[in-house]
Design an enzyme around this catalytic site. Structure first.
Site, short mmCIF file in Angstrom:
data_model
loop_
_atom_site.label_atom_id
_atom_site.label_comp_id
_atom_site.label_asym_id
_atom_site.label_seq_id
_atom_site.Cartn_x
_atom_site.Cartn_y
_atom_site.Cartn_z
N ARG A 1 0.86 -1.19 0.00
CA ARG A 1 0.00 0.00 0.00
C ARG A 1 0.90 1.23 0.00
O ARG A 1 1.70 1.41 0.91
CB ARG A 1 -0.89 0.00 1.25
CG ARG A 1 -1.65 1.28 1.43
CD ARG A 1 -2.56 1.28 2.66
NE ARG A 1 -3.19 2.58 2.76
CZ ARG A 1 -3.14 3.39 3.80
NH1 ARG A 1 -2.51 3.03 4.90
NH2 ARG A 1 -3.72 4.56 3.76
N HIS B 1 -2.90 10.85 0.75
CA HIS B 1 -2.31 10.65 2.07
C HIS B 1 -1.64 11.97 2.47
O HIS B 1 -0.44 12.04 2.69
CB HIS B 1 -1.34 9.46 2.05
CG HIS B 1 -1.05 8.85 3.40
ND1 HIS B 1 -1.17 7.51 3.65
CD2 HIS B 1 -0.62 9.40 4.56
CE1 HIS B 1 -0.82 7.26 4.91
NE2 HIS B 1 -0.49 8.39 5.48
N GLU C 1 -7.38 8.45 6.43
CA GLU C 1 -7.65 9.09 7.72
C GLU C 1 -8.17 10.52 7.61
O GLU C 1 -7.51 11.48 8.05
CB GLU C 1 -6.38 9.08 8.58
CG GLU C 1 -5.83 7.69 8.84
CD GLU C 1 -4.69 7.67 9.85
OE1 GLU C 1 -4.16 8.75 10.18
OE2 GLU C 1 -4.33 6.58 10.32
N ASN D 1 -7.11 1.73 10.01
CA ASN D 1 -5.81 1.96 10.65
C ASN D 1 -6.04 1.90 12.15
O ASN D 1 -6.82 2.69 12.69
CB ASN D 1 -5.24 3.33 10.29
CG ASN D 1 -4.82 3.40 8.82
OD1 ASN D 1 -4.87 2.40 8.10
ND2 ASN D 1 -4.40 4.58 8.39
N TYR E 1 -4.18 1.74 15.95
CA TYR E 1 -2.96 1.83 16.77
C TYR E 1 -3.24 1.68 18.26
O TYR E 1 -2.48 1.06 18.98
CB TYR E 1 -2.25 3.18 16.53
CG TYR E 1 -1.62 3.24 15.15
CD1 TYR E 1 -0.36 2.68 14.94
CD2 TYR E 1 -2.29 3.80 14.07
CE1 TYR E 1 0.22 2.70 13.67
CE2 TYR E 1 -1.71 3.83 12.81
CZ TYR E 1 -0.46 3.28 12.61
OH TYR E 1 0.11 3.29 11.37
N GLU F 1 -3.21 -0.18 8.22
CA GLU F 1 -2.03 0.21 9.00
C GLU F 1 -2.16 -0.34 10.41
O GLU F 1 -3.23 -0.25 11.03
CB GLU F 1 -1.92 1.74 9.15
CG GLU F 1 -1.48 2.48 7.93
CD GLU F 1 -1.36 3.99 8.17
OE1 GLU F 1 -1.12 4.42 9.31
OE2 GLU F 1 -1.53 4.73 7.18
C1 FCB Z 1 -1.08 7.22 10.73
C2 FCB Z 1 -0.67 7.75 9.37
C3 FCB Z 1 0.67 7.26 8.90
C4 FCB Z 1 1.68 7.21 10.03
C5 FCB Z 1 1.11 6.44 11.20
C6 FCB Z 1 2.06 6.28 12.36
O1 FCB Z 1 -1.98 8.12 11.33
O2 FCB Z 1 -1.63 7.39 8.41
O3 FCB Z 1 1.08 8.08 7.84
O4 FCB Z 1 2.05 8.47 10.38
O5 FCB Z 1 -0.05 7.09 11.66
#
Ligand code: FCB
Length: 455
Positions: free
Chosen positions: A78, A123, A168, A301, A303, A360
Site C-alpha cells: 500500500r 495521504h 484518515e 488503521n 494503533y 495500518e
Molecule cells: C497514521 C498515518 C501514517 C503514520 C502512522 C504512524 O496516522 O496514516 O502516515 O504516520 O499514523
C-alpha cells in the site's frame, strides 16, 4: 500442518507507506509543492526542523525497495500517490508526465515482483496551490480531487485493482484545520467540519469514476478508528465517551455506511461547542447520498484505544477512575490489541461492511542498530504478533477481514514528529540512507512464509 494461529490461505500480507513520508525528491522532475513542503519549511512546526525533502530517497531507490519487499515476501504494497507530483498545481489538464511515469514504473515493478499494488490517492500532501484557493474547507477542492482521481485511475487502472480514496480524513481535518499540528496548520472548528464533509464527499464522487477507469476493481476508504472506554462508570464519563466515539468514529462511519451524520453529535455535542446548524450549511441536499455510495471495503488503521475521563464531572458523580492505561510505545500510544478485536466485531455488527483490511498497524520503537548493525526489536515483534492474534480471533468470529498491512516498510518522516519516531521493519542509516532490516523484518518474513504465527 495447521497450527493454532494459521491464517486463511487467501489472507493478504502487506506493508504500507505514503508518498511524502518516503519519496523525497520534493522538487524533482516537475513536482509542484504540497502543503507539507510549505509547512515543514516554517520553523517550529516539525521536531528538530526535519523535512521530507529527501526522506528515504525512495524516488531514486524504488527498485531496491521493491526487491526488498519481494524478499520480505509481502503479497501487497500500500503506497500513496503525491498529487502535486502528478498535477503540480493540483488542477488538470496540466499533467506532469514525468511524475505520472514514476508511478507507472513503480506499478509495473511491483507486478513483476508479484506484489499487488494498493494505491491511496490522498495521504495528506495537498498541492499548495489548492490550499491557496481555500483547501479542503472549500467545496471547489471536491471537484479537483475527483479530476485527479480520474487522471490517475485512467493511467494505472488497467493494472491497479485496489484503490483507497483517502487516508484518515479525521487526521486531515483535526490536525490540519482544528489543532494546527499538521499542514496547513489552521485552527478553526468551522474549517475542520467543512473539510471533513468535503473529504467524504470527494470520496463518494470519486468511487464511480475510479470504477469506470479500472474495471473489476475494489474501491474503499481508510479510517483511523479509536475504540473509547469510560474511565469510570460515572454518567459524566459515559457521556464523554459517547461524545468522543461520535466525533472520532461515528462522524465518519455513519455518513459512509448509513448516509447520515450521527444525530447525537449534531444535536448535543456540536451545540455544546456552540456550533449551530447554520454553521453546517456546507452540507447540501444529496451530499449524504453521494458520500454513502456503496464501497468494496473499509481500510482500518488501528494503533490504540482511548480511555475517556470527563473534565466536567459533578461532585456527586466523581467516581474513582477504574481503567488506567497500560504499557505504551515510544510515542506514548497505549498498547491494547484486544480493542482491535472488539472494534472489528463492532464494525461488522453495526455497519453493512463487506470487507475490511487493516491498512495500518504498527509501533514506534526507537531502537538503534547495535555494533554489528543488527536491530533487535523484539518489542515491535510482540506488538505486531499480539495484534495479529486479535485479527485471528476476529476471523474466528467471522469478521470479513481480508488482509493486514504493517505500518511501515521502513523508518520514515513521521509528520510533526520528524524522523524521531521509528515505525519501520527496516532501519535507514541517517548518513547513507542505507537500508538495514530489523529483527521484526525477518520475523514478518517467516510469518508470511508460514501463513501462521507459530514458528
Ligand atoms: C497514521 C498515518 C501514517 C503514520 C502512522 C504512524 O496516522 O496514516 O502516515 O504516520 O499514523
Amino acid at each position: 500442518m495447521t497450527s493454532k494461529y494459521s491464517f486463511p490461505n487467501d489472507f493478504l500480507w502487506g506493508v504500507a507507506t505514503s508518498s511524502y513520508q518516503i519519496e523525497g525528491a520534493h522538487a524533482t522532475d516537475g513536482k509542484g509543492p504540497s502543503i507539507w513542503d510549505t509547512f515543514t519549511q516554517l520553523p517550529g512546526n516539525i521536531k528538530n526542523g526535519d523535512t521530507g525533502n529527501i526522506a528515504c530517497d525512495h524516488y531514486s531507490r524504488w527498485k531496491d525497495d521493491v526487491a526488498t519487499m519481494k524478499d520480505l515476501g509481502v503479497q501487497a504494497y500500500r503506497f500513496s500517490i503525491s498529487w502535486p507530483r502528478v498535477l503540480p498545481t493540483g488542477n488538470g489538464p496540466d499533467i506532469n508526465e514525468k511524475g505520472l511515469a514514476f508511478y507507472d514504473r513503480l506499478v509495473d515493478g511491483l507486478l513483476d515482483a508479484n506484489i499487488t499494488p494498493y494505491i491511496t490517492l490522498y495521504h495528506w500532501d495537498l498541492p499548495q496551490q489548492i490550499q491557496n484557493q481555500g483547501g479542503w474547507p472549500h467545496r471547489s477542492t471536491v471537484d479537483l480531487f475527483v479530476n485527479y482521481a480520474d487522471i490517475v485511475s485512467k493511467k494505472l487502472g488497467d493494472r491497479v485493482k485496489h484503490w483507497i480514496t483517502h487516508n484518515e480524513p479525521w487526521v486531515v481535518s483535526t490536525n490540519g484545520y482544528l489543532n494546527g499540528h499538521h499542514a496547513p496548520g489552521h485552527k478553526s472548528w468551522g474549517e475542520a467540519l467543512s473539510a471533513t464533509h468535503h473529504l467524504l464527499l470527494s470520496h463518494g464522487l470519486a468511487v464511480p469514476v475510479i470504477r469506470n477507469n479500472s474495471p473489476n476493481c475494489e474501491v474503499g476508504i481508510t479510517l483511523n478508528l479509536c475504540p473509547a472506554y469510560p474511565a469510570s462508570p460515572s454518567i459524566a464519563d459515559q457521556q464523554a465517551t459517547q461524545q468522543f466515539d461520535g466525533e472520532f468514529n461515528r462522524w465518519f462511519l455513519d455518513p459512509l455506511f448509513r448516509g447520515s451524520y450521527p444525530e447525537d453529535v449534531l444535536t448535543t455535542h456540536l451545540s455544546k461547542k456552540r456550533i449551530m446548524s447554520s454553521d453546517l450549511s456546507f452540507i447540501q441536499d444529496g451530499d449524504l447520498q453521494k458520500i454513502s455510495t456503496p464501497i468494496d471495503f473499509l481500510g482500518l488503521n488501528y494503533y490504540s484505544r482511548a480511555i475517556i475521563r470527563s473534565n466536567e464531572i459533578p461532585e456527586e458523580e466523581n467516581t474513582p477512575v477504574e481503567i488506567n492505561p497500560g504499557e505504551q510505545t515510544d510515542n506514548g500510544w497505549e498498547i491494547h490489541a484486544e480493542s482491535l478485536h472488539l472494534l472489528l466485531k463492532r464494525l461488522t455488527i453495526e455497519y453493512p461492511i463487506e470487507a475490511i483490511y487493516i491498512t495500518e498497524n504498527g509501533a514506534a520503537y526507537n531502537i538503534k542498530p547495535n555494533g554489528t548493525s543488527e536491530i533487535h526489536d523484539e518489542i515491535r515483534i510482540k506488538y505486531i504478533h499480539d495484534h495479529l492474534i486479535a485479527c485471528y480471533k476476529s476471523l474466528e468470529d467471522n469478521v470479513p477481514l481480508r488482509g493486514y498491512f504493517v505500518w511501515t516498510l521502513m523508518d520514515n518522516f513521521e509528520w510533526a514528529e520528524g524522523y524521531g519516531q521509528k515505525f519501520g521493519l527496516i532501519h535507514i542509516d541517517d548518513a547513507t540512507l542505507n537500508r538495514i532490516p530489523k529483527d521484526s523484518f525477518h520475523w514478518y518474513q517467516r510469518t508470511i512464509a508460514n501463513n501462521s504465527l507459530n514458528h
